[in-house]
Scaffold this motif. Structure first.
Motif, PDB file in Angstrom:
ATOM      1  N   ARG A 192      63.388  45.826  22.965  1.00  0.00           N
ATOM      2  CA  ARG A 192      64.527  44.927  23.179  1.00  0.00           C
ATOM      3  C   ARG A 192      64.779  44.026  21.975  1.00  0.00           C
ATOM      4  NH1 ARG A 192      66.413  43.042  27.883  1.00  0.00           N
ATOM      5  NH2 ARG A 192      66.008  40.891  27.336  1.00  0.00           N
ATOM      6  N   ARG A 232      62.831  47.475  16.255  1.00  0.00           N
ATOM      7  CA  ARG A 232      63.272  48.200  17.439  1.00  0.00           C
ATOM      8  C   ARG A 232      63.187  49.712  17.215  1.00  0.00           C
ATOM      9  NH1 ARG A 232      68.192  46.062  17.998  1.00  0.00           N
ATOM     10  NH2 ARG A 232      69.304  47.868  17.199  1.00  0.00           N
ATOM     11  N   GLU A 234      59.261  51.633  28.909  1.00  0.00           N
ATOM     12  CA  GLU A 234      60.607  52.186  29.107  1.00  0.00           C
ATOM     13  C   GLU A 234      61.148  51.784  30.488  1.00  0.00           C
ATOM     14  OE1 GLU A 234      63.490  53.374  27.440  1.00  0.00           O
ATOM     15  OE2 GLU A 234      61.928  54.469  26.383  1.00  0.00           O
ATOM     16  N   ARG A 284      62.014  48.115  30.362  1.00  0.00           N
ATOM     17  CA  ARG A 284      63.250  47.942  29.596  1.00  0.00           C
ATOM     18  C   ARG A 284      64.464  48.265  30.472  1.00  0.00           C
ATOM     19  NH1 ARG A 284      67.018  50.460  27.478  1.00  0.00           N
ATOM     20  NH2 ARG A 284      66.162  52.429  28.223  1.00  0.00           N
ATOM     21  N   GLY A 285      64.332  49.365  31.238  1.00  0.00           N
ATOM     22  CA  GLY A 285      65.407  49.743  32.149  1.00  0.00           C
ATOM     23  C   GLY A 285      65.699  48.640  33.159  1.00  0.00           C
ATOM     24  N   ALA A 293      67.620  46.000  31.473  1.00  0.00           N
ATOM     25  CA  ALA A 293      68.966  46.445  31.094  1.00  0.00           C
ATOM     26  C   ALA A 293      69.948  46.326  32.252  1.00  0.00           C
ATOM     27  CB  ALA A 293      68.907  47.889  30.584  1.00  0.00           C
ATOM     28  N   THR A 294      69.446  46.361  33.495  1.00  0.00           N
ATOM     29  CA  THR A 294      70.371  46.280  34.628  1.00  0.00           C
ATOM     30  C   THR A 294      70.793  44.838  34.932  1.00  0.00           C
ATOM     31  OG1 THR A 294      68.595  46.050  36.236  1.00  0.00           O
ATOM     32  CG2 THR A 294      69.340  48.287  35.756  1.00  0.00           C
ATOM     33  N   ARG A 327      74.420  40.000  32.011  1.00  0.00           N
ATOM     34  CA  ARG A 327      74.252  39.127  30.868  1.00  0.00           C
ATOM     35  C   ARG A 327      74.308  37.654  31.281  1.00  0.00           C
ATOM     36  NH1 ARG A 327      77.502  39.197  25.183  1.00  0.00           N
ATOM     37  NH2 ARG A 327      78.437  37.303  25.992  1.00  0.00           N
TER      38      ARG A 327
END
Lengths: 213, 261
Positions: A38, A45, A98, A101-102, A105-106, A109
């Motif tokens: 991230r 990265r 991973e 991170r997923g 990501a959901t 913001r």
């Protein structure tokens, strides 16, 4: 039959030990790797991304062989259990990173923005606002990965870790006339008996957390 | 409700906001072009304009959710100069002085309503849990949502969530409040509840900058109206006057488009 069950079950603690240790390494090691994935700084990265893809691109059994037979630090070499735990732990770190991170990501913001706008610091925002939500989202995937790790831990038997599959194999070889394929059916049953309750528990937990929100 | 109720526990005076020669680009796209604007302490400035005019970006520059490329921003006695390195302490201090309310509420879904309002107080003002929750309950009661305290925000309607978001910001005793289209995601009849709370806040003397399409609110509550287009302030002044007699053609077109909606 009774002998076969006893023999296979003797390998269960080792299966659970390898799984638990590798999962723990992965759960903790996945955090810095996820932070790298991230990172705002592109070179970092991309480097971490490359390493993660490298780890995941090589079959677990090959990793175990490489670590067990290939790594020598001075006169020290990994014994089979350490090699299995380290190898599976590294792989688990990459997969769990991973998955984490997923989860992040959901998140909308606006969550990080609202936290920042309130004046909460970066650490509080991460630890108290973002991470709990990301973990909640990632929980089903984390469980699924843990269960697949339980099964994958059986490849440790190929480098001599005395887990359930190792025990089943031994029993079959020592009783070639009578055992046949039975020990492996027993091992299969034990894997199911261990994993199904975990899966059910995780699903219930997930439903409960979803309802709570 | 009496004006002042929402902010009576606020000991600090409300701060003015001064924006001077502010510019901001996203890549090659110049979003804010040399913007200067003064918001007097205790006044309400409504920021209107077509989408893409830069009004939200301008608002987000005030608490540094966006980093301006050029210019200065002063909130109260604190000045931020674009380009100069902003220390973490300075940044947090600025954000502690300025509350913000978003179009999409952005409550924390994993906390109850009570924790949403109490947790930031504990972290930022160092209040004890009891103290923070007591203050949270008082404020929730004043916006009619005390009975939602133990629920998660997901169980609340949009209008309720936005009132909770306002309370969450107010609980930190901000000296100015920024509102980024606070009613745009709400049904009109629900938006009224939110506007009522904002009106009270304005009556209590809170410094407010409000990006909005609510023309009636801008006219009735706003002390000052700023019309933006293409990253510029094209017109500003008394809200009622501008709405009745816009000087600029762009303003006229925008106003008629919004009013005919």
């Amino acid at each position: 039959m009774g002998d076969a069950i006893t023999a296979v079950l003797l390998g269960l603690p080792m299966t659970l030990l390898v799984t638990a240790l590798a999962f723990t390494i992965g759960a903790i090691g996945g955090i810095p790797i996820m932070l790298g994935l991230r990172s705002q700084w592109k070179p970092l990265r991309l480097t971490i991304r490359f390493i993660v893809d490298l780890i995941r691109g090589i079959p677990p059994i090959v990793w175990l062989f490489l670590i067990y037979f290939g790594v020598q630090i001075g006169a020290l070499r990994f014994d089979s259990l350490s090699a299995a735990v380290v190898g599976l732990g590294i792989i688990a770190s990459a997969y769990l990173a991973e998955i984490y991170r997923g989860g992040f990501a959901t998140l909308p913001r606006g969550q990080a923005e609202a936290s920042a706008a309130l004046g909460l610091g970066v650490r509080t925002t991460f630890g108290r606002i973002l991470a709990p939500q990301a973990l909640r989202t990632a929980l089903p995937s984390i469980t699924t990965y843990g269960l697949s790790l339980l099964k994958d831990s059986s490849i440790a038997s190929t480098i001599g870790v005395a887990d359930m599959v190792f025990a089943a194999n031994m029993f079959a070889r020592q009783n070639p006339a009578t055992a046949g394929i039975v020990p492996f059916f027993i091992a299969a049953a034990v894997y199911l008996i261990v994993s199904i309750p975990i899966a059910v528990f995780a699903r219930r937990l997930d439903t409960r957390l979803r309802k709570a929100q | 409700m009496n004006p002042g109720l929402l902010t009576q526990a606020t000991p600090l005076a409300h701060a003015g906001v001064e924006i001077s020669h502010l510019s901001k680009s996203f890549g090659d796209n110049l979003v804010l072009d040399d913007i200067s604007m003064t918001v007097k302490p205790g006044s309400v400035t409504a920021l209107i304009g077509p989408s893409g005019s830069g009004k939200s970006t301008l608002l987000r520059c005030v608490n540094l959710l966006e980093t301006p490329d050029e210019g200065t921003i002063t909130v109260g006695s604190q000045t931020i100069v674009a380009g100069a390195k902003v220390k973490d302490r300075q940044l947090l201090e600025l954000r502690r002085q300025v509350g913000m309310v978003f179009q999409s509420f952005n409550l924390f879904p994993h906390y109850t309503v009570l924790r949403n309002v109490a947790f930031p107080q504990e972290k930022i003002l160092g209040r004890s849990r009891e103290e923070a929750e007591e203050r949270a309950l008082t404020l929730l009661e004043r916006v009619g949502l005390k009975d939602k305290a133990e629920q998660h925000p997901g169980r609340c309607s949009g209008g309720q969530q936005q009132r909770i978001a306002i309370v969450r910001a107010l609980a930190l005793n901000p000296r100015a409040m920024l509102f980024d289209e606070p009613t745009s995601a709400l049904d009109p009849e629900v938006g009224i509840e939110v506007l009522a709370v904002m009106r009270e806040l304005a009556d209590a003397g809170m410094t407010m900058i409000v990006v909005t399409h609510e023309m009636q609110f801008a006219r009735d509550v706003g002390d000052h109206l700023v019309v933006m287009a293409d990253g510029h302030i094209i017109e500003e002044g008394n809200p009622a006057e501008i709405m009745a007699h816009p000087r600029e053609e762009r303003t006229r077109r925008f106003l008629s488009a919004v009013l005919e909606r």
